[in-house]
Motif scaffolding. Structure first.
Motif, PDB file in Angstrom:
ATOM      1  N   SER A 166       0.817  -1.210   0.000  1.00 27.05           N
ATOM      2  CA  SER A 166       0.000   0.000   0.000  1.00 27.05           C
ATOM      3  C   SER A 166       0.852   1.261   0.000  1.00 27.05           C
ATOM      4  N   LEU A 167       1.875   1.296   0.819  1.00 23.43           N
ATOM      5  CA  LEU A 167       2.739   2.486   0.901  1.00 23.43           C
ATOM      6  C   LEU A 167       3.552   2.683  -0.366  1.00 23.43           C
ATOM      7  N   LEU A 168       3.992   1.582  -0.981  1.00 20.90           N
ATOM      8  CA  LEU A 168       4.715   1.693  -2.252  1.00 20.90           C
ATOM      9  C   LEU A 168       3.790   2.226  -3.343  1.00 20.90           C
ATOM     10  N   GLY A 169       2.548   1.746  -3.354  1.00 18.82           N
ATOM     11  CA  GLY A 169       1.579   2.250  -4.329  1.00 18.82           C
ATOM     12  C   GLY A 169       1.284   3.720  -4.107  1.00 18.82           C
ATOM     13  N   GLN A 170       1.121   4.100  -2.859  1.00 15.83           N
ATOM     14  CA  GLN A 170       0.859   5.500  -2.530  1.00 15.83           C
ATOM     15  C   GLN A 170       2.021   6.387  -2.945  1.00 15.83           C
ATOM     16  N   GLY A 173       3.780   6.014  -5.522  1.00 19.79           N
ATOM     17  CA  GLY A 173       3.831   6.166  -6.972  1.00 19.79           C
ATOM     18  C   GLY A 173       4.354   4.989  -7.755  1.00 19.79           C
ATOM     19  N   ALA A 174       4.605   3.839  -7.112  1.00 22.12           N
ATOM     20  CA  ALA A 174       5.054   2.657  -7.864  1.00 22.12           C
ATOM     21  C   ALA A 174       3.962   2.253  -8.854  1.00 22.12           C
ATOM     22  N   THR A 175       4.329   2.024 -10.098  1.00 19.72           N
ATOM     23  CA  THR A 175       3.336   1.690 -11.124  1.00 19.72           C
ATOM     24  C   THR A 175       3.074   0.191 -11.222  1.00 19.72           C
ATOM     25  N   ARG A 176       4.017  -0.620 -10.793  1.00 22.37           N
ATOM     26  CA  ARG A 176       3.860  -2.076 -10.796  1.00 22.37           C
ATOM     27  C   ARG A 176       4.618  -2.645  -9.603  1.00 22.37           C
ATOM     28  N   ILE A 177       3.967  -3.551  -8.892  1.00 25.44           N
ATOM     29  CA  ILE A 177       4.588  -4.186  -7.732  1.00 25.44           C
ATOM     30  C   ILE A 177       4.481  -5.692  -7.916  1.00 25.44           C
ATOM     31  N   ARG A 178       5.616  -6.371  -7.844  1.00 20.78           N
ATOM     32  CA  ARG A 178       5.636  -7.832  -7.958  1.00 20.78           C
ATOM     33  C   ARG A 178       6.017  -8.443  -6.616  1.00 20.78           C
ATOM     34  N   LEU A 179       5.194  -9.379  -6.138  1.00 21.26           N
ATOM     35  CA  LEU A 179       5.507 -10.153  -4.948  1.00 21.26           C
ATOM     36  C   LEU A 179       6.161 -11.446  -5.400  1.00 21.26           C
ATOM     37  N   LYS A 222      -3.019 -21.962   0.010  1.00 16.33           N
ATOM     38  CA  LYS A 222      -2.818 -23.161   0.825  1.00 16.33           C
ATOM     39  C   LYS A 222      -2.467 -22.787   2.253  1.00 16.33           C
ATOM     40  N   ALA A 223      -1.798 -21.664   2.431  1.00 17.10           N
ATOM     41  CA  ALA A 223      -1.422 -21.197   3.764  1.00 17.10           C
ATOM     42  C   ALA A 223      -2.567 -20.481   4.472  1.00 17.10           C
ATOM     43  N   GLY A 224      -3.695 -20.318   3.780  1.00 16.51           N
ATOM     44  CA  GLY A 224      -4.839 -19.648   4.379  1.00 16.51           C
ATOM     45  C   GLY A 224      -4.873 -18.154   4.124  1.00 16.51           C
ATOM     46  N   TRP A 225      -4.012 -17.676   3.242  1.00 18.42           N
ATOM     47  CA  TRP A 225      -3.986 -16.267   2.891  1.00 18.42           C
ATOM     48  C   TRP A 225      -4.883 -15.998   1.681  1.00 18.42           C
ATOM     49  N   GLN A 226      -5.196 -14.723   1.471  1.00 19.33           N
ATOM     50  CA  GLN A 226      -5.979 -14.303   0.313  1.00 19.33           C
ATOM     51  C   GLN A 226      -5.143 -13.362  -0.548  1.00 19.33           C
ATOM     52  N   PRO A 227      -4.567 -13.848  -1.650  1.00 20.30           N
ATOM     53  CA  PRO A 227      -3.749 -12.978  -2.508  1.00 20.30           C
ATOM     54  C   PRO A 227      -4.475 -11.725  -2.963  1.00 20.30           C
ATOM     55  N   LYS A 228      -5.799 -11.812  -3.097  1.00 17.37           N
ATOM     56  CA  LYS A 228      -6.559 -10.643  -3.551  1.00 17.37           C
ATOM     57  C   LYS A 228      -6.433  -9.478  -2.568  1.00 17.37           C
ATOM     58  N   SER A 235      -2.519  -0.363  -7.278  1.00 15.74           N
ATOM     59  CA  SER A 235      -3.217  -0.438  -8.565  1.00 15.74           C
ATOM     60  C   SER A 235      -2.803  -1.632  -9.417  1.00 15.74           C
ATOM     61  N   ARG A 236      -1.544  -2.045  -9.352  1.00 19.05           N
ATOM     62  CA  ARG A 236      -1.078  -3.153 -10.184  1.00 19.05           C
ATOM     63  C   ARG A 236      -0.118  -4.024  -9.382  1.00 19.05           C
ATOM     64  N   VAL A 237      -0.628  -5.143  -8.912  1.00 17.73           N
ATOM     65  CA  VAL A 237       0.161  -6.068  -8.108  1.00 17.73           C
ATOM     66  C   VAL A 237       0.185  -7.427  -8.803  1.00 17.73           C
TER      67      VAL A 237
END
Length: 390
Positions: free
Chosen positions: A106-110, A112-118, A135-141, A148-150
């Motif tokens: 969130s802070l990287l997007g704020q 001005g990062a245009t694309r963030i890759r995990l 599988k770990a119980g997380w929600q990638p969404k 804006s673009r992850v």
């Protein structure tokens, strides 16, 4: 999934754009120093974002670093989802917590990062990183909605790229001349290491630098990798990287040093990697973690846990990985200037010293400007690994 040699190598020798390096530094040049911020944060809640925001402001802000750029974040999700310390969730002991991931995105997007890759080399073959998170119980969404673009990439294999990216080590390398990695580590403007505050049974500590040991793909650096060229492998344990039991496929850069000692090899590989694939921002989750290693394990011949869940209640961040890890090592109660034979490096060489010798950054706390909470007030002493009988 089948790939030909042509697909994997995509032009033997690789064009200059496929190599990422930094200029070799003369040994007489002092390793750079950089500011490191420490923030107290007792729980994984909304406060995580606020504390990180303050810390980034103390470091000079994120906008000049990420505005209009692609940012790649190497997560620390080491080990399979079912490997847990008793009934505790992985993110409370040895994984970075999703609250920290989401807040950082969130802070990287704020900023001005245009694309963030995990990114993470998840132990599920060629399946997407999102599947591993689910599988770990997380929600990638939840991460995807934080900016804006992850995007997500399992970097344990070729992934969505057409060729591996080659990273040559300045000065020729301490363990290997270079490393072939997933394209996402090349196709980015800014590289972030998001790590957990932990000890390590082989490397002493695992922080922002040791986190990068996991950027090496199993298709090249695992026990099951072929001898000639990369291929999809089912498990992906990097045993040869630790033990030197075999060399990478002939298509990859080869060793420049010979040793079977993991305490020699792992710190040198780690230092090589951060010298050849520089970290621009190091963030360390020390809110909740555990002692006695990078993964949960029990004592030999018993079911008693060696690890202990702990609650340091802090976050650490910096623009130089060596400086950040040096401060983190001190926060853990250890001497950042220590080397083999002294905690936390009882049975290994110091990654801090080796990376410093490559000109990546200084481990000398006298040269590092610590802002926010002083080390003395943030310190949470971890036990020396040598004190833990196994």
């Amino acid at each position: 999934m089948n790939h030909s040699r042509r697909d994997f190598l995509a032009g033997a020798g690789m064009a200059a754009g496929a190599f990422v390096s930094v200029p070799a530094l003369l040994s007489a040049v002092q390793a750079p120093a950089s500011r490191v911020a420490i923030g107290l944060c007792p729980e994984y809640n909304r406060q995580v974002r606020d504390v990180l925001a303050t810390m980034f402001d103390q470091l000079g802000g994120l906008q000049s670093l990420v505005r209009g750029k692609t940012v790649a974040i190497k997560l620390n999700l080491t080990g399979p989802t079912e490997m847990k310390l008793g009934s505790m969730s992985t993110e409370m002991t040895h994984w970075v917590h999703p609250e920290v991931i989401g807040s950082l995105v969130s802070l990287l997007g704020q900023a001005g990062a245009t694309r963030i890759r995990l990114l993470e080399s998840s132990p599920n073959g060629a399946r997407p990183l999102e599947d591993f998170m689910i599988k770990a119980g997380w929600q990638p969404k939840d991460f995807a909605s934080a900016a804006s673009r992850v995007e997500f990439e399992n970097t344990n294999f070729l992934g969505s790229g057409k060729s591996y990216a080659r990273f040559m080590v300045p000065g020729g390398g301490l363990m290997y001349a270079g490393y072939d990695l997933n394209h996402s580590y090349r196709d980015t403007d800014v590289f972030v290491s998001l790590a957990k505050l932990k000890e390590h049974r082989t490397a002493g500590v695992t922080l922002s630098m040791k986190n990068c040991f996991g950027i090496t793909p199993a298709t090249i650096y695992s026990d099951e990798a072929p001898h000639d060229e990369p291929a999809i492998v089912p498990v992906g344990f990097r045993g040869p990287m630790h033990s030197g039991s075999r060399t990478p496929p002939k298509s990859a850069p080869q060793p420049v040093a010979e040793s079977k000692d993991p305490g020699f090899r792992v710190p040198r590989i780690t230092a090589d990697l951060v010298a050849s694939r520089p970290i621009h921002l190091a963030v360390i989750d020390g809110i909740y973690t555990m002692t006695a290693g990078e993964l949960p394990y029990t004592r030999e011949h018993s079911k008693e846990w060696v690890n202990k869940a702990v609650h340091p209640g802090l976050l650490i961040a910096g623009m130089n990985c060596v400086c950040t890890d040096a401060v983190s090592t001190a926060v853990m109660g250890f001497d950042a200037m220590a080397d083999r034979g002294t905690p936390p490096f009882e049975t290994c060489d110091s990654t801090l010293r080796l990376a410093e010798s490559l000109g990546v950054g200084t481990r000398d706390l006298k040269r590092i400007d610590v802002v926010g909470t002083p080390i003395e007030k943030a310190r949470y002493k971890f036990p020396a690994m040598s004190s833990l009988a196994t």
